[in-house]
Design an enzyme around this catalytic site. Structure first.
Site, short mmCIF file in Angstrom:
data_model
loop_
_atom_site.label_atom_id
_atom_site.label_comp_id
_atom_site.label_asym_id
_atom_site.label_seq_id
_atom_site.Cartn_x
_atom_site.Cartn_y
_atom_site.Cartn_z
N HIS A 163 2.75 -7.35 14.37
CA HIS A 163 2.20 -6.08 14.88
C HIS A 163 1.13 -5.60 13.90
O HIS A 163 1.33 -5.64 12.69
CB HIS A 163 3.33 -5.06 14.99
CG HIS A 163 2.82 -3.67 15.21
ND1 HIS A 163 1.91 -3.37 16.20
CD2 HIS A 163 3.07 -2.49 14.56
CE1 HIS A 163 1.62 -2.09 16.15
NE2 HIS A 163 2.31 -1.53 15.17
N ASN A 204 -4.13 0.20 15.07
CA ASN A 204 -2.77 0.04 15.59
C ASN A 204 -2.76 0.47 17.05
O ASN A 204 -2.95 1.65 17.35
CB ASN A 204 -1.83 0.92 14.74
CG ASN A 204 -0.38 0.85 15.20
OD1 ASN A 204 -0.09 0.35 16.29
ND2 ASN A 204 0.51 1.37 14.38
N CYS A 253 5.93 0.30 18.87
CA CYS A 253 5.14 -0.90 18.52
C CYS A 253 5.89 -2.19 18.75
O CYS A 253 5.29 -3.27 18.76
CB CYS A 253 4.67 -0.81 17.08
SG CYS A 253 3.73 0.67 16.77
N1 ACO Z 1 -7.37 9.93 3.91
C1 ACO Z 1 -7.26 10.31 2.61
N2 ACO Z 1 -6.10 10.63 2.03
C2 ACO Z 1 -4.97 10.52 2.78
C3 ACO Z 1 -5.02 10.13 4.14
C4 ACO Z 1 -6.27 9.83 4.68
N3 ACO Z 1 -6.42 9.42 5.97
N4 ACO Z 1 -3.75 10.12 4.62
C5 ACO Z 1 -2.94 10.49 3.62
N5 ACO Z 1 -3.68 10.74 2.51
C6 ACO Z 1 -3.21 11.16 1.18
C7 ACO Z 1 -1.88 11.84 1.22
O1 ACO Z 1 -2.01 13.22 1.52
C8 ACO Z 1 -1.35 11.59 -0.19
O2 ACO Z 1 -1.97 12.51 -1.06
P1 ACO Z 1 -1.13 13.11 -2.30
O3 ACO Z 1 -0.79 11.92 -3.17
O4 ACO Z 1 -2.11 14.05 -2.90
O5 ACO Z 1 0.08 13.76 -1.71
C9 ACO Z 1 -1.90 10.20 -0.53
O6 ACO Z 1 -3.00 9.98 0.39
C10 ACO Z 1 -0.89 9.08 -0.36
O7 ACO Z 1 -0.24 9.25 0.92
P2 ACO Z 1 0.82 8.20 1.46
O8 ACO Z 1 1.32 8.69 2.77
O9 ACO Z 1 1.81 7.91 0.38
O10 ACO Z 1 -0.15 6.92 1.67
P3 ACO Z 1 0.27 5.47 2.02
O11 ACO Z 1 -0.28 4.54 1.01
O12 ACO Z 1 1.72 5.34 2.37
O13 ACO Z 1 -0.60 5.18 3.37
C11 ACO Z 1 -0.19 5.06 5.75
C12 ACO Z 1 -0.38 5.97 4.51
C13 ACO Z 1 -1.49 4.30 5.95
C14 ACO Z 1 0.10 5.92 6.97
C15 ACO Z 1 0.96 4.06 5.47
O14 ACO Z 1 2.07 4.75 4.96
C16 ACO Z 1 1.41 3.28 6.70
O15 ACO Z 1 0.68 2.47 7.21
N6 ACO Z 1 2.67 3.48 7.11
C17 ACO Z 1 3.33 2.66 8.13
C18 ACO Z 1 2.80 2.90 9.52
C19 ACO Z 1 3.59 2.06 10.49
O16 ACO Z 1 3.74 0.86 10.32
N7 ACO Z 1 4.15 2.66 11.53
C20 ACO Z 1 4.99 1.94 12.46
C21 ACO Z 1 4.28 1.49 13.64
S1 ACO Z 1 3.49 2.81 14.54
C22 ACO Z 1 4.38 3.06 16.03
O17 ACO Z 1 5.45 2.64 16.24
C23 ACO Z 1 3.71 3.96 17.06
#
Ligand code: ACO
Length: 332
Positions: free
Chosen positions: A255, A285, A114
């Site tokens: 980003h 994204n 990214c």
């Molecule tokens: N729908 C419903 N529930 C979900 C989903 C979904 N799509 N995805 C995960 N959950 C659940 C998980 O299983 C977890 O359940 P549990 O508590 O029972 O274990 C709960 O939701 C919380 O999961 P987290 O992973 O802690 O959720 P978080 O609030 O962190 O959100 C997300 C996840 C959106 C992926 C976030 O962490 C994020 O945006 N991370 C950064 C992404 C990023 O910036 N990446 C870098 C750039 S990408 C690149 O370089 C290609």
């Protein structure tokens, strides 16, 4: 000394929309969860036979047309992508050069996820300031749908397809010059975001890409925390080093990974809402394409004017990060 001016912007967005409601049929998720945790409502998906280079060419043509630079004057093409047409060769940049009818240019891809657009902007700046090149076409283009696992709700809700491009040209007017660019990386976090197989580190004979582990995997929550920390720190540093106050930034263009990340960084830096450019709700994204697509969005809305200062800020797999202070400098 030659300076590097950000002359023009262009983007291409595929017409097919994938909504949160449609994803909720494919995996165990909901529109409410995706909206609350990411700010994303929909993303674009390219046609099956539409490649990363096809999208890159469409974005590039717009950027070239708007730049006032003749296509034949382009002497270098750099493409930032993690979803190239071909994984090893030829590079997507060379395919784009051929589709643009440019037979004799320097052309190559870079992989910085990214952060790719900020990385290629810094490479273009360096080549122009050294006097080696004069008009560089930089492109962030991604067909992330090709490397997304649509059974993994932790990643498939985030990513979309698209492309953005810009022309960076030599100028002797310092007022038009890109002010500064930071880039960084820390490989100790390499396992947070990866396509684990298919490279020389883990060859597979299987043609089944899912079995071969060619899809993206991400430790989203850990990535989130490092993203907020790193992005905030990097922006504070680039502003301080250049003695620029955040209120002097007309457009903060981060980003577009997650609305919560953008808000956390924006709040920490005390940006007002009207300074922050947001496209995450409609495009999701798009990795290396997300920043130029966002710049194009404000350009096409008539909100980006000559001389206005943009602050770009990116973060991605590697882990990599970068920020850039860039006045918009179209030819008048
Ligand atoms: N729908 C419903 N529930 C979900 C989903 C979904 N799509 N995805 C995960 N959950 C659940 C998980 O299983 C977890 O359940 P549990 O508590 O029972 O274990 C709960 O939701 C919380 O999961 P987290 O992973 O802690 O959720 P978080 O609030 O962190 O959100 C997300 C996840 C959106 C992926 C976030 O962490 C994020 O945006 N991370 C950064 C992404 C990023 O910036 N990446 C870098 C750039 S990408 C690149 O370089 C290609």
């Amino acid at each position: 000394m030659a300076y590097a001016a950000f002359r023009s912007i262009g983007a291409y967005v595929p017409s097919k929309i994938l909504t949160n409601a449609e994803l909720a049929v494919m995996v165990d998720t909901s529109d409410e969860w995706i909206t609350k945790r990411t700010g994303i409502k929909e993303r674009r998906i390219s046609a099956k036979n539409e490649t990363t280079s096809d999208m890159g060419v469409k974005a590039a043509k717009k950027a070239i047309e708007r730049s006032g630079v003749d296509v034949g004057e382009i002497d270098m093409i750099i493409c930032a992508t993690i979803s190239p047409d071909y994984f090893c060769m030829p590079s997507t940049a060379t395919i784009i050069s051929n589709k643009l009818g440019l037979a004799n240019v320097t052309a190559f891809d870079i992989s910085a996820a990214c952060t790719g657009f900020v990385y290629i902007l810094s490479i273009a700046k360096a080549f122009i300031e050294s006097g080696m090149k004069k008009n560089i076409l930089i492109i962030g283009a991604e067909k992330l749908s090709a490397i997304t696992d649509y059974t993994d709700r932790g990643t498939c809700i985030l990513f979309g397809d698209g492309a953005g491009a810009a022309i960076i040209s030599a100028t002797d007017n310092k007022e038009e010059a890109i002010i500064d660019i930071h880039t960084g990386a820390d490989g100790t976090f390499a396992d947070l975001l990866m396509t684990p197989n298919g490279g020389s580190g883990s060859m597979h004979d299987s043609l089944d890409r899912e079995a071969a582990g060619c899809f993206m995997q991400m430790k989203g929550n850990e990535t989130f925390k490092v993203a907020v920390r790193t992005l905030t720190k990097d922006v504070i540093e680039i502003l301080q080093e250049n003695k620029i106050d955040s209120s002097d930034v007309k457009h903060f263009i981060p980003h577009q990974a997650n609305l919560r990340i953008i808000k956390a960084v924006g709040d920490a830096l005390k940006f007002k809402d009207d300074q922050v450019v947001l496209t995450v709700a409609k495009f999701g994204n798009t990795s290396g394409a997300s920043i130029p697509m966002a710049i194009n969005d404000i350009y096409e809305e008539g909100k980006l004017k000559y001389g206005e200062l943009m602050l770009l800020d990116a973060f991605g797999g590697g882990l990599t990060w970068g920020s850039a202070l860039v006045p918009f400098s179209p030819l008048k």
